[in-house]
Design an enzyme around this catalytic site. Structure first.
Site, PDB file in Angstrom:
ATOM      1  N   LYS A   1      74.997  71.860 129.925  1.00 39.36           N
ATOM      2  CA  LYS A   1      75.584  71.421 131.203  1.00 39.36           C
ATOM      3  C   LYS A   1      76.373  70.132 130.981  1.00 39.36           C
ATOM      4  CE  LYS A   1      71.946  73.422 134.085  1.00 39.36           C
ATOM      5  NZ  LYS A   1      70.714  73.159 134.810  1.00 39.36           N
TER       6      LYS A   1
ATOM      7  N   GLN B   1      66.371  69.313 136.604  1.00 40.41           N
ATOM      8  CA  GLN B   1      66.135  70.475 135.745  1.00 40.41           C
ATOM      9  C   GLN B   1      64.708  70.991 135.930  1.00 40.41           C
ATOM     10  OE1 GLN B   1      68.465  71.987 133.730  1.00 40.41           O
ATOM     11  NE2 GLN B   1      66.931  73.539 133.277  1.00 40.41           N
TER      12      GLN B   1
ATOM     13  N   ASP C   1      73.166  72.160 143.099  1.00 39.27           N
ATOM     14  CA  ASP C   1      72.397  73.373 142.769  1.00 39.27           C
ATOM     15  C   ASP C   1      72.204  74.245 144.016  1.00 39.27           C
ATOM     16  OD1 ASP C   1      71.687  73.958 140.164  1.00 39.27           O
ATOM     17  OD2 ASP C   1      70.030  72.514 140.120  1.00 39.27           O
TER      18      ASP C   1
END
Ligand code: NAP
Length: 302
Positions: free
Chosen positions: A52, A96, A119
């Site tokens: 990422k 995460q 997200d």
């Protein structure tokens, strides 16, 4: 034989588009910034976070990785997220998953400001996606699947889409995007308790599988001519491969590609789209922050 949908190539196009948006924003005085919070040393998470961060830098964004020790307390993690929420250089925040067992993921996903939740996991954004409000963020994987279908000119209007899986990060948001006015699909969701899974999957014009069980979907479970989107990614030990494992989808690719009209491979299908759409969400978050800041400036100020 099915056409193979090249998700990697489509994702490259999207990443180039995002890089162009980022260049425009930088020229206008805003450098999009994405922060990733990683707690502990889960090897798979470390790989995802590195990829990422790399993708972010390649798109011209600022990337900040906050790698906290596994014993980080709830208060410390809350403080880190609050700091990023208040930081004007950071426009997108990713926590995460999975977090270590003593940290309740739901609590921390809800701590991220909805405006920086690229997200799309905050309940505010989940709700916005559900009611079709475009001011929120949609999770990257379902958004990536919608983009694959659009760019491959796969018509969903009036089609029966069967999704195997009912998770909050893939299947439920995908169902709501597909059934919305515009895509206008008829959607069936299946899960572990669905009786006779094959009876449902055989009715699909478009079959999406997001389970995490290699080989779950066999050739006899697919209608001839169906489009098959394989979301599953499972590492299977393979001593003959340089990494010691290979990645497998949920679909028996060989058998199903003889019946389907189009199919996504694993790897190289949905996976690369997820990262591309995450970058697009981050660039959108930065653009919104840039517009909010300009709207607050007094007339004539630069
Ligand atoms: P998840 O939260 O574990 O959900 C899996 C779903 O599959 C659950 O709803 C479960 O049903 C259902 N299921 C399990 N066994 C089944 C069976 N035998 N028949 C029918 N349904 C069954 O997983 P997820 O986060 O959605 O991820 C699914 C897969 O996609 C994983 O392999 C993951 O690694 C992959 N993934 C890939 C990407 C990407 O970018 N390519 C992104 C996200 C996820 P119940 O609800 O009844 O338990």
């Amino acid at each position: 034989m099915a056409r193979i949908i090249d998700g990697a190539a489509i994702a490259r196009d999207i990443r180039a588009e995002v890089a162009a948006e980022v260049a425009q924003l930088r020229a206008a005085g805003t450098v999009p910034g994405l922060a990733v919070v990683l707690v502990g040393a889960d090897p798979a998470s470390e790989v995802y976070v590195r990829s990422k961060a790399r993708a972010c830098q390649e798109a011209g964004m600022l990337s900040r990785v906050l790698h906290l020790p596994a014993e980080t307390s709830a208060d410390e993690l809350t403080g880190t997220i609050d700091g990023l929420n208040a930081d004007p250089d950071i426009h997108g925040i990713l926590v995460q998953l999975p977090l270590p067992p003593h940290l309740n993921s739901k609590m921390f996903l809800e701590r991220v400001s909805p405006a920086k939740d690229v997200d799309g996991f905050h309940p505010t954004n989940v709700g916005r996606a559900f009611v079709g409000d475009p001011t929120g963020f949609v999770p990257a994987t379902p958004e990536g699947i919608m983009e694959l279908l659009r760019r491959e000119r796969i018509d969903t209007h009036g089609k029966h889409v069967v999704i195997v899986g009912r998770s909050l990060i893939v299947s439920k948001p995908l169902a709501s995007l597909l059934m919305a006015p515009g895509p206008n699909a008829t959607v069936t969701l299946c899960h572990r308790h669905t009786a006779d899974l094959g009876q449902h999957t055989r009715m699909a014009d478009i079959l999406v599988v997001a389970v995490g069980k290699p080989g779950l979907i066999t050739g006899d479970m697919v209608k001839p001519g169906a489009v098959v989107i394989d979301v599953g990614v499972t590492r299977v030990d393979d001593p003959s491969s340089p990494k010691g494992y290979t990645l497998h989808g949920d679909v028996d690719f060989q058998a199903v590609s003889e019946k389907a009209s189009a199919i996504t491979p694993v790897p190289g299908g949905v996976g690369p789209m997820t990262i591309a759409m995450l970058l697009r969400n981050a660039s959108t978050a930065a653009l919104r922050a840039h517009e909010r800041r300009n709207a607050r400036k007094p007339a004539g100020a630069r």
